[in-house]
Design an enzyme around this catalytic site. Structure first.
Site, PDB file in Angstrom:
ATOM      1  N   LYS A  65      -6.607  13.311  -5.443  1.00  0.00           N
ATOM      2  CA  LYS A  65      -5.006  13.196  -5.066  1.00  0.00           C
ATOM      3  C   LYS A  65      -4.012  14.345  -4.921  1.00  0.00           C
ATOM      4  CE  LYS A  65      -4.847   8.567  -7.763  1.00  0.00           C
ATOM      5  NZ  LYS A  65      -4.221   8.058  -8.608  1.00  0.00           N
ATOM      6  N   TYR A  84      -2.252   1.033  -1.385  1.00  0.00           N
ATOM      7  CA  TYR A  84      -2.052   0.571  -2.777  1.00  0.00           C
ATOM      8  C   TYR A  84      -1.261  -0.993  -2.824  1.00  0.00           C
ATOM      9  CZ  TYR A  84      -3.712   4.707  -5.272  1.00  0.00           C
ATOM     10  OH  TYR A  84      -4.560   5.341  -5.817  1.00  0.00           O
ATOM     11  N   GLU A  93     -11.800   0.175   0.926  1.00  0.00           N
ATOM     12  CA  GLU A  93     -11.360   1.526   0.775  1.00  0.00           C
ATOM     13  C   GLU A  93     -11.957   2.465   1.738  1.00  0.00           C
ATOM     14  OE1 GLU A  93     -10.742   2.167  -3.216  1.00  0.00           O
ATOM     15  OE2 GLU A  93      -9.097   0.697  -3.384  1.00  0.00           O
TER      16      GLU A  93
END
Ligand code: CMP
Length: 131
Positions: free
Chosen positions: A3, A43, A120
């Site tokens: 991230k 998300y 994903e």
């Protein structure tokens, strides 16, 4: 995914080393940045959560590293390697214990099922980017 805050802190290489040293084969790898729209779509499952807006802003705030990893029981094993969502709850030796700043800025994301791993993976990589 590694991230934005973990990339910004210079921890990309250390985190990738921990993953590879734990036996994960890298099938695909990309250094990229999500738009707010892409982060929101990635998300979308959390759309109703109070932290969704903050999560989308944060995930679009800087470059990330996306990867597809392969190992026996990879989904469960990777969750053990990264540790609990909240680094305060994460076990010693986990990636989040070592690198996460907070429950929101928690250094890494791992898929929660084989089905979501496939979704994903396809979000970030075409077939010819997977080896
Ligand atoms: P991740 O495993 O990527 O899945 C959803 C993400 O939402 C999570 O890691 C955190 O980055 C974020 N998140 C989860 N719970 C909270 C919370 N209570 N407040 C802010 N962000 C959160």
């Amino acid at each position: 995914m590694i991230k934005p805050e973990a990339v910004a802190a210079g921890n990309m290489g250390k985190i990738l080393n921990m993953i590879i040293d734990n036996g994960y084969k890298v099938i695909a790898l990309k250094y990229t940045r999500l738009s707010r729209q892409e982060a929101g779509s990635f998300y979308a499952v959390h759309k109703e959560r109070p932290f969704y807006g903050e999560l989308v802003d944060y995930m679009a705030s800087g470059p990330i590293v996306a990867a597809i990893l392969e190992k026996d029981n990879a989904v469960l094993g990777f969750r053990d390697l990264i540790g609990a969502t909240d680094p305060a709850q994460a076990a010693e030796g986990t990636i989040r214990k070592r690198f996460a700043e907070s429950k929101a800025k928690n250094a890494v994301h791992g898929s929660d099922s084989d089905e979501n791993a496939a979704i994903e993976g396809a979000f970030f990589f075409s077939g010819r980017e997977q080896f």
